[in-house]
Write an enzyme that holds these catalytic residues in place. Sequence first.
Site, PDB file in Angstrom:
ATOM      1  N   LYS A  11       0.793  -1.346   0.031  1.00  0.00           N
ATOM      2  CA  LYS A  11       0.087  -0.110  -0.038  1.00  0.00           C
ATOM      3  C   LYS A  11       0.886   1.028   0.084  1.00  0.00           C
ATOM      4  O   LYS A  11       0.548   2.123  -0.759  1.00  0.00           O
ATOM      5  CB  LYS A  11      -0.876   0.091   1.106  1.00  0.00           C
ATOM      6  CG  LYS A  11      -2.117  -1.017   1.334  1.00  0.00           C
ATOM      7  CD  LYS A  11      -2.977  -1.273   2.232  1.00  0.00           C
ATOM      8  CE  LYS A  11      -2.222  -1.488   3.678  1.00  0.00           C
ATOM      9  NZ  LYS A  11      -2.011  -2.998   3.779  1.00  0.00           N
ATOM     10  N   THR A  12       1.813   1.283   0.824  1.00  0.00           N
ATOM     11  CA  THR A  12       2.866   2.357   0.866  1.00  0.00           C
ATOM     12  C   THR A  12       3.505   2.542  -0.522  1.00  0.00           C
ATOM     13  O   THR A  12       3.637   3.838  -1.084  1.00  0.00           O
ATOM     14  CB  THR A  12       3.781   2.325   2.060  1.00  0.00           C
ATOM     15  OG1 THR A  12       3.068   1.837   3.257  1.00  0.00           O
ATOM     16  CG2 THR A  12       4.796   3.511   2.127  1.00  0.00           C
ATOM     17  N   ASP A  56      -0.782   6.087   6.698  1.00  0.00           N
ATOM     18  CA  ASP A  56      -0.655   4.945   7.057  1.00  0.00           C
ATOM     19  C   ASP A  56      -1.668   4.602   8.241  1.00  0.00           C
ATOM     20  O   ASP A  56      -1.767   5.327   9.296  1.00  0.00           O
ATOM     21  CB  ASP A  56       0.676   4.303   7.144  1.00  0.00           C
ATOM     22  CG  ASP A  56       0.581   2.921   7.047  1.00  0.00           C
ATOM     23  OD1 ASP A  56      -0.242   2.153   6.656  1.00  0.00           O
ATOM     24  OD2 ASP A  56       1.773   2.159   7.404  1.00  0.00           O
TER      25      ASP A  56
END
Length: 289
Positions: A11-12, A56
């Site tokens: 995701k990052t 996040d």
Amino acid sequence: MLLSGPPGLGKTTLARIIAHELGVEYHGTAAPALKKPGDLVGLLTSLPERTVLFIDEVHRLTPVLEEYLYSAMEDFFIDLTVDQGASARPIRFQLRPFTLIGATTRDGLLSRPFQDRFGIPQKLSFYGVDELAKIVARSARILGVETGAEAAAEVAARARKTPRIANRLLRRLRDWAEVEGDGRLTLEIARKGLEREGVDEVGLDGMDRRILKALLTHKGQPVGVKTVAAMVGEEPDTVEEVYEPFLIQEGFVLKTSRGRMLGARGYQHLGLKPPKDVGALEDGGLFKE
């Protein structure tokens, strides 16, 4: 954009790719670092125009900070109340246009109004073995490790369908290749290294097997996640977010309305024959969620 899915799926990395493709700056932070409205206002007002802001674990934002983000996401302003009592007054901060990308492993913990303000919700799923093998081969080139196709496929097959785990295993196997061989990662060295790291043929490690054995001791009765966590000496959130998604998807564990149970594949992995009622649950019994 809201990116959700188990940890380690990228995701990052995807947020950084989006910023790179847009040709804009990237700024990353984590929700626990934003504890009060002033932290959020200071962050948003300092962003250069068109910046990609990545948050996040966005589900860990407090409800107050979620509400402050509503106007920021829709109209690029944020109202902050200063002072207290009769002297309290709102101050409006106009924000430069920015792109917000949130990442979460538990999207169900986000409030519905907050979720609805993300225009592009995307749920990431586990990778296939072929996809992971390509990632392992690319990472090996970056690390400067000569890796055969069979060795890359072996690492991919034992990486729980997760790129982060595949890269972690590859870094350890690089050490094994230097100590046990001439620096090249062969299939034989990969298998030997993974075995010594405690990773079996289907990718389960020591903690996974302890979870399966903990469920086995309850002889087919549902067990709560807190009980499982206490039995294996791990935090409930870690068991639920890190270990369970793969075990449930692969059929090692069943998640029912009354708790966790050992699935048919879990029994087989422990060398046991699964009870008949387990098969009924997997086919869609009364207690299956």
